[in-house]
Design an enzyme around this catalytic site. Structure first.
Site, mmCIF file in Angstrom:
data_model
loop_
_atom_site.group_PDB
_atom_site.id
_atom_site.type_symbol
_atom_site.label_atom_id
_atom_site.label_comp_id
_atom_site.label_asym_id
_atom_site.label_seq_id
_atom_site.Cartn_x
_atom_site.Cartn_y
_atom_site.Cartn_z
ATOM 1 N N ARG A 1 40.988 37.249 14.142
ATOM 2 C CA ARG A 1 40.184 36.446 13.212
ATOM 3 C C ARG A 1 40.999 36.026 12.001
ATOM 4 O O ARG A 1 40.545 36.136 10.850
ATOM 5 C CB ARG A 1 38.924 37.202 12.759
ATOM 6 C CG ARG A 1 38.041 37.684 13.876
ATOM 7 C CD ARG A 1 37.392 36.541 14.667
ATOM 8 N NE ARG A 1 36.600 37.088 15.740
ATOM 9 C CZ ARG A 1 37.067 37.283 16.982
ATOM 10 N NH1 ARG A 1 38.312 36.954 17.292
ATOM 11 N NH2 ARG A 1 36.291 37.776 17.908
ATOM 12 N N SER B 1 28.566 38.405 15.766
ATOM 13 C CA SER B 1 28.937 39.716 15.218
ATOM 14 C C SER B 1 29.136 39.563 13.718
ATOM 15 O O SER B 1 29.913 38.717 13.279
ATOM 16 C CB SER B 1 30.253 40.195 15.819
ATOM 17 O OG SER B 1 30.070 40.402 17.194
ATOM 18 N N GLU C 1 32.733 39.436 8.989
ATOM 19 C CA GLU C 1 33.447 38.334 9.652
ATOM 20 C C GLU C 1 32.821 37.019 9.181
ATOM 21 O O GLU C 1 33.489 35.994 9.064
ATOM 22 C CB GLU C 1 33.284 38.488 11.173
ATOM 23 C CG GLU C 1 33.887 37.365 11.959
ATOM 24 C CD GLU C 1 33.752 37.574 13.461
ATOM 25 O OE1 GLU C 1 34.085 38.677 13.951
ATOM 26 O OE2 GLU C 1 33.309 36.647 14.139
HETATM 27 C C1 LIG Z 1 25.091 33.797 18.821
HETATM 28 C C2 LIG Z 1 26.520 33.741 18.305
HETATM 29 C C3 LIG Z 1 27.540 34.298 19.078
HETATM 30 C C4 LIG Z 1 28.861 34.265 18.610
HETATM 31 N N1 LIG Z 1 29.841 34.798 19.400
HETATM 32 C C5 LIG Z 1 31.123 34.755 18.972
HETATM 33 C C6 LIG Z 1 32.162 35.294 19.798
HETATM 34 O O1 LIG Z 1 31.952 35.782 20.894
HETATM 35 N N2 LIG Z 1 33.435 35.227 19.321
HETATM 36 C C7 LIG Z 1 33.746 34.672 18.109
HETATM 37 O O2 LIG Z 1 34.924 34.615 17.740
HETATM 38 N N3 LIG Z 1 32.774 34.154 17.318
HETATM 39 C C8 LIG Z 1 31.490 34.180 17.720
HETATM 40 N N4 LIG Z 1 30.494 33.658 16.921
HETATM 41 C C9 LIG Z 1 30.839 33.140 15.594
HETATM 42 C C10 LIG Z 1 31.167 31.633 15.536
HETATM 43 O O3 LIG Z 1 30.532 30.910 16.561
HETATM 44 C C11 LIG Z 1 32.660 31.396 15.599
HETATM 45 O O4 LIG Z 1 33.279 32.026 14.498
HETATM 46 C C12 LIG Z 1 33.041 29.899 15.550
HETATM 47 O O5 LIG Z 1 34.426 29.780 15.746
HETATM 48 C C13 LIG Z 1 32.678 29.232 14.235
HETATM 49 O O6 LIG Z 1 32.771 27.843 14.413
HETATM 50 P P1 LIG Z 1 31.892 26.836 13.534
HETATM 51 O O7 LIG Z 1 32.258 25.451 13.902
HETATM 52 O O8 LIG Z 1 30.457 27.170 13.628
HETATM 53 O O9 LIG Z 1 32.455 27.156 12.093
HETATM 54 P P2 LIG Z 1 31.640 27.291 10.704
HETATM 55 O O10 LIG Z 1 30.683 28.428 10.793
HETATM 56 O O11 LIG Z 1 31.086 25.975 10.305
HETATM 57 O O12 LIG Z 1 32.842 27.679 9.756
HETATM 58 C C14 LIG Z 1 33.501 28.926 9.897
HETATM 59 C C15 LIG Z 1 34.794 28.871 9.094
HETATM 60 O O13 LIG Z 1 35.645 27.901 9.683
HETATM 61 C C16 LIG Z 1 36.040 26.931 8.722
HETATM 62 N N5 LIG Z 1 36.130 25.652 9.423
HETATM 63 C C17 LIG Z 1 35.193 25.037 10.192
HETATM 64 N N6 LIG Z 1 35.674 23.885 10.682
HETATM 65 C C18 LIG Z 1 36.938 23.756 10.210
HETATM 66 C C19 LIG Z 1 37.964 22.783 10.349
HETATM 67 N N7 LIG Z 1 37.788 21.664 11.071
HETATM 68 N N8 LIG Z 1 39.147 23.005 9.721
HETATM 69 C C20 LIG Z 1 39.348 24.122 8.976
HETATM 70 N N9 LIG Z 1 38.420 25.066 8.795
HETATM 71 C C21 LIG Z 1 37.226 24.890 9.413
HETATM 72 C C22 LIG Z 1 34.938 26.953 7.670
HETATM 73 O O14 LIG Z 1 35.419 26.491 6.404
HETATM 74 C C23 LIG Z 1 34.565 28.417 7.650
HETATM 75 O O15 LIG Z 1 35.424 29.129 6.795
HETATM 76 C C24 LIG Z 1 29.157 33.682 17.361
HETATM 77 C C25 LIG Z 1 28.124 33.115 16.593
HETATM 78 C C26 LIG Z 1 26.817 33.143 17.064
HETATM 79 C C27 LIG Z 1 25.737 32.514 16.239
#
Ligand SMILES: Cc1cc2nc3c(=O)[nH]c(=O)nc-3n(C[C@H](O)[C@H](O)[C@H](O)COP(=O)(O)OP(=O)(O)OC[C@H]3O[C@@H](n4cnc5c(N)ncnc54)[C@H](O)[C@@H]3O)c2cc1C
Length: 312
Positions: free
Chosen positions: A183, A233, A303
């Site tokens: 992460r 998580s 996280e």
């Molecule tokens: C039901 C559920 C299950 C999940 N399971 C997992 C799993 O198995 N494994 C896992 O790793 N995660 C998991 N997650 C967490 C999440 O989906 C991941 O961390 C995902 O990568 C976040 O992506 P996002 O586009 O939603 O980012 P956001 O939540 O919008 O942003 C997260 C971070 O990324 C940054 N960010 C977003 N887009 C960009 C970009 N284009 N450039 C630079 N920075 C950026 C943001 O500034 C922020 O700091 C889960 C979440 C949920 C709700």
């Protein structure tokens, strides 16, 4: 931000994007998977790359605070809201390109990981199955090296195309230069923004690829509270432990504060069981951290990215 300043700045964003792309006092519960939290002074969702670039430049020049949002599945905005500008990538960067003969997938940051994994599978390309159930965008996943079921983004990424936080410089980093860890990426330090990601996959039988994806989806659906709003998580895995197991062993399964609950199905998840405020969620987080520390002497770091001001 003062009302007059908000109006003035929103108008400037409308001038470089369009009326539909800009929202004042945006309810961030609508844009984050916890379905909880406060309002952002200004939310800009540019419709294309040029709009994104111009928005970054304007945000940097404004002197206000600004934050990049993908699909909002790993972010919680505190109840007092975000004083500044949130720039969302999901409308601007949706393209997915596949070069079959080189087994390459190039996806823009706003494309959903699940969609990219399905497109790859349709082209007989394997490698994204482990992360295909992560509900985030490619940008968010490349930012934090999302991972699941023994697979991480860094296993498939070759290069990441970026734009600097001030919108001035576009450049590419190789996977090594991204300094990926658990992460973690270099972007935690630079704050630069993912525009697109190049991934090298491997040719395989599409039936096998879809079977693997379906099997992992079933595992996820039976072991995780996917029917309740959450951010996945909640805590990072402390070295040598599993967060969910520590929480369960501390007897905290089902612990509830207001509308926030340690999921009875998976103790690593904090879920919104109805009407949770961001304060409920962070109060529950603090309670869990204190009890796990007292019981096992282990520090648990969230996280989930928690931004904005506490409730007044
Ligand atoms: C039901 C559920 C299950 C999940 N399971 C997992 C799993 O198995 N494994 C896992 O790793 N995660 C998991 N997650 C967490 C999440 O989906 C991941 O961390 C995902 O990568 C976040 O992506 P996002 O586009 O939603 O980012 P956001 O939540 O919008 O942003 C997260 C971070 O990324 C940054 N960010 C977003 N887009 C960009 C970009 N284009 N450039 C630079 N920075 C950026 C943001 O500034 C922020 O700091 C889960 C979440 C949920 C709700």
């Amino acid at each position: 931000m003062e009302e007059a300043r908000k109006q003035e700045l929103a108008k400037q964003f409308i001038d470089i994007t369009s009326e539909e792309c800009v929202e004042i006092d945006a309810d961030m519960a609508q844009y984050t998977s916890f379905r909880a939290g406060g309002k952002a002074d200004i939310l800009v969702s540019p419709a294309d790359y040029e709009g994104l670039k111009a928005s970054l430049k304007l945000a940097a020049a404004s002197g206000e605070r600004y934050y990049i949002l993908g699909n909002g599945t790993n972010v919680l905005v505190r109840d007092g809201g975000y004083r500044g500008i949130i720039i969302r990538t999901m409308d601007a960067l949706q393209e997915i390109a596949i070069v079959d003969e080189e087994e390459l997938v190039i996806a823009q940051a706003g494309a959903l990981l699940s969609k990219v994994a399905r497109s790859a599978a349709q082209h007989m390309l394997s490698g994204l199955e482990p992360v295909s159930g992560v509900p985030g965008s490619i940008g968010g996943a490349a930012f934090m090296n999302a991972g699941a079921y023994d697979g991480e983004m860094k296993d498939v990424i070759t290069d990441v195309r970026l734009i600097s936080r001030d919108g001035e410089r576009e450049y590419t980093l190789s996977v090594d230069e991204m300094d990926y860890g658990y992460r973690h990426s270099v972007l935690y330090e630079t704050g630069d923004i993912v525009v697109s990601v190049m991934m090298k996959l491997k040719m395989d039988d599409p039936h096998k690829i879809f079977d693997r994806m379906n099997e992992l989806a079933e595992r996820r659906n039976s072991k995780q509270p996917v029917d309740k709003p959450s951010a996945g998580s909640f805590f990072k895995r402390p070295t040598g432990y599993f967060a969910g197991k520590l929480i369960q062993d501390a007897g905290l399964k089902g612990l509830t504060v207001g509308g926030a609950q340690v999921s009875p199905l998976h103790s690593g998840f904090i879920v919104n069981i109805g009407g949770a405020t961001a304060t409920d969620i962070t109060d529950l987080m603090k309670l869990v951290q204190a009890r796990v520390k007292a019981e096992f002497g282990v520090d648990m770091e969230p996280e989930v990215r928690i931004i904005g001001e506490p409730a007044e």
